[in-house]
Structure formats: C-alpha cells, structure tokens
Write an enzyme that holds these catalytic residues in place. Structure first.
Site, PDB file in Angstrom:
ATOM      1  N   GLN A   1      -1.933   3.942   8.482  1.00  0.00           N
ATOM      2  CA  GLN A   1      -0.722   3.610   9.229  1.00  0.00           C
ATOM      3  C   GLN A   1       0.356   3.171   8.216  1.00  0.00           C
ATOM      4  OE1 GLN A   1       0.356   3.748  12.636  1.00  0.00           O
ATOM      5  NE2 GLN A   1      -1.373   5.160  12.895  1.00  0.00           N
ATOM      6  N   SER A   2       1.089   2.112   8.473  1.00  0.00           N
ATOM      7  CA  SER A   2       2.254   1.807   7.626  1.00  0.00           C
ATOM      8  C   SER A   2       1.919   1.288   6.245  1.00  0.00           C
ATOM      9  CB  SER A   2       3.180   0.818   8.343  1.00  0.00           C
ATOM     10  OG  SER A   2       3.883   1.462   9.377  1.00  0.00           O
ATOM     11  N   VAL A   3       0.648   1.107   5.927  1.00  0.00           N
ATOM     12  CA  VAL A   3       0.293   0.822   4.532  1.00  0.00           C
ATOM     13  C   VAL A   3       0.774   1.958   3.628  1.00  0.00           C
ATOM     14  CG1 VAL A   3      -1.672   0.632   2.942  1.00  0.00           C
ATOM     15  CG2 VAL A   3      -1.629  -0.726   5.034  1.00  0.00           C
ATOM     16  N   PHE A   4       0.887   3.183   4.178  1.00  0.00           N
ATOM     17  CA  PHE A   4       1.321   4.317   3.363  1.00  0.00           C
ATOM     18  C   PHE A   4       2.719   4.110   2.804  1.00  0.00           C
ATOM     19  CE2 PHE A   4       4.097   5.816   6.718  1.00  0.00           C
ATOM     20  CZ  PHE A   4       5.000   6.660   6.080  1.00  0.00           C
ATOM     21  N   LYS A   5       3.504   3.220   3.409  1.00  0.00           N
ATOM     22  CA  LYS A   5       4.873   2.999   2.936  1.00  0.00           C
ATOM     23  C   LYS A   5       4.899   2.332   1.565  1.00  0.00           C
ATOM     24  CE  LYS A   5       6.509   3.035   7.643  1.00  0.00           C
ATOM     25  NZ  LYS A   5       6.533   2.267   8.887  1.00  0.00           N
TER      26      LYS A   5
END
Length: 352
Positions: free
Chosen positions: A90-94
C-alpha cells in the site's frame, strides 16, 4: 519465521546529525554531537527475547500474517520474522518512489520547481486531498506534489510524479539497479486500488472516497473477496521485511540519493501525519521517528495491508530501522495499530 541476519555492509560515514536535522529542538539539545560514529558501539539486539515477543504477537494477530524487520543502523545487526515473505505495501511504496524522484532530481533530469497543471484524467482515488481540491486548484510544482505524497500520502501526487519519472517499471528498475530486488512497484494507485476489490478501471468520479465506496459496493461481495485474496498473494507492489530493511539501511548510509536529498526525505518523513498510533505509539516520547505507513481499505471485515516502516533515533543517538507489515487482519483499526505498537515496544526492549 524469526531469523538473525548477518550484519549488513557498513561504511564509516554514518552521520546521525543528518537524521536528527529534522528532530524536535528538545531532542537535539539532549543529543549534542560530541564524537563521530565510526565503529559499532551500541549494545547487541536481544534476538532471543525479541523472537519470543514477536512470535507471541504474531499469534495474537492471527489469521493475519505478520512480518517484522529490525536493524541496528550502526552495526548492521538485524532480526526478521517472516523476513523473506512478500507483503502488499500500500502507501509504503511512496517511500521508494520518493527516493527515485529525488534520484532523478539529483541527476538533473527533473527539477523540483517544475510546474504541473493537473487535468481530471490525472486524478487518483482517496486518499488524495489534491483530487478533492480539484478543480479549485490545478497548479502545483513537483516540490508541492512531493511533499503532499510523503507527508499526506496523496495518491494523485504519487501517480503524477511516478508517471513523470517513467512509471512503475522505472521505479522497480531503479531499485533493482541499487540491489534492492525485494521491494517492487508495479502499478499506479489508480490501477491498484480498484484491482484490490475486483472493480472496473478507475474513473475520475471515484476520486471522492464516498463514491469509490459506492462503486466498490456495486461489485458482488464474492468477487471482492476473491480479488482481495489474489491481491494478498500477488508478488506485485510488495516488499519483504528483509528488503525494506535493506532499503532503509541504504537510505541511512546516503547510498540512494545525495546527502541533501536524504536530509530532505527524512525531514518530510518526520512530518508524516498518518499512522501515528503504530510505530510512534510504541516508542519513547523523546525518540525521533521518520516513517511511512501504508493502509488498505477494509472490506467484509478484512484489512489486506496495515503497515509502518521507518527509522527511529533514541535520545542517546542510537538509530534503528524498523519495518512492520500486517496482512489479512480481521481486527479493527485500533487492534491493527496495537499490533504494530506492540512490535515496536518489543523492539525497544530488545535494543536495551
């Protein structure tokens, strides 16, 4: 399963002042630089005690899968639990996306002052304050998009910046070139979020969270459940705890982007507003945390991803990388947060 990792390769260039540049003034006062850190001086992690604690927490988290990675950033000593298992980010990819954007800026292939005028076709699903503000505001700089992505986890900002540097494939290629193969980015948020629930392709009208939820509800429950199960076993858009530790270690060593860009990213990670009840809740009050949480939606009582990763520095200037992934949880949000906070408390006990 629990594992003691071999110490990672270290360089005698670790500069705690770089990390603490964004820390609160009180913490800085308590941590005046007196000597450079060039050799390992911190206590060893209590691997055995940490392993027992994390195993117990994993049992309490079932049927969810728990992944944990902890690394001493001075010595390289590391511990992982399910360290080689892939978890949806999820937003860890940012976080890796942010580093890839800064690498492009460092190389002179883009400028953070570069202007963008956003069209409706560029909007992405919530969370996206930028999409919610459109068309009232359309004009942004790359810097403004970058800050919105890292601090506010804005999906539109992430998708626009990712397209600007060549798309998801370019981000994964950049990670692979830097020998971080266990972190991969494969889809834009506007692609991934509908796919998690078996929905049709994204349309701009769904940028509002309520409308996205209505469209999700129009997909039969059995199809949504099957899609979520596929998502949790899909290798795309995932990281292993081991791979995320490697990424955080390289960020700390300034091996991913320039020292100035490293400081910029860590300062913004320290201002992240989301996920405050996860790693942050398990740390001592005087610790500094630079982190990036990641959170899926919840459907039919299932959370496909509830994560937090980052670097924390204690008042005595010891720094550690910590990654916690939780996938398939049936706990409520408070319960999921507590699992991550309990892992963090166990890590604090283990580092002494």
């Amino acid at each position: 399963m629990p594992r003691l990792e071999e110490p990672a390769r270290r360089k005698a260039t670790l500069d705690r002042r770089t990390l603490l540049a964004a820390a609160p003034a009180g913490l800085l006062a308590a941590c005046e630089p007196k000597m450079p850190v060039t050799v390992a001086t911190t206590p060893r992690i209590d691997i055995e005690g940490l392993g027992r604690a994390v195993s117990a927490i994993a049992g309490a988290a079932r049927p969810a899968a728990l992944g944990v990675g902890l690394s001493n950033l001075e010595s390289g000593q590391a511990y992982t639990f399910n360290g080689d298992r892939r978890f949806p980010m999820q937003s860890v990819f940012k976080l890796p996306l942010a580093a890839a954007v800064l690498a492009e800026a460092d190389a002179g292939r883009m400028m953070l002052a570069e202007p963008f005028v956003l069209t409706e076709e560029q909007l992405s699903p919530a969370v996206s304050p930028i999409a919610a503000a459109w068309p009232g505001r359309r004009d942004y700089t790359a810097q403004a998009l970058f800050e919105a992505m890292v601090i506010d986890s804005d999906n539109t900002a992430a998708d626009v910046l990712m397209k600007r540097i060549g798309g998801p494939g370019a981000v994964t290629a950049w990670l692979t070139a830097r020998r971080v193969p266990e972190v991969r980015v494969d889809r834009y948020e506007r692609e991934l979020q509908p796919a998690v629930y078996g929905m049709p392709s994204f349309r701009p009208a769904w940028r509002d969270g309520a409308r996205f939820a209505e469209a999700r509800a129009a997909t039969p429950a059995s199809e949504r459940l099957a899609a979520m199960r596929r998502y949790m076993s899909d290798p795309r858009d995932t990281a292993t705890p081991r791979g995320m530790l490697e990424f955080l270690q390289m960020l700390d060593r300034q091996e991913l982007v320039s020292p100035a860009s490293t400081r910029r990213l860590i300062e913004l990670m320290g201002r992240t507003r989301r996920g405050g009840e996860r790693i942050r809740a398990g740390l001592p009050r005087d610790a500094f945390l630079a982190h990036r949480p990641g959170t899926s939606g919840v459907d039919q009582g299932i959370s496909t991803a509830h994560n937090d990763v980052g670097i924390f520095t204690l008042a005595d200037r010891r720094s550690y990388a910590l990654a916690v992934f939780l996938s398939g949880s049936t706990l409520d949000e408070g319960g999921r947060d507590r699992i991550i906070a309990e892992v963090t408390r166990a890590a604090i006990r283990a580092v002494g």
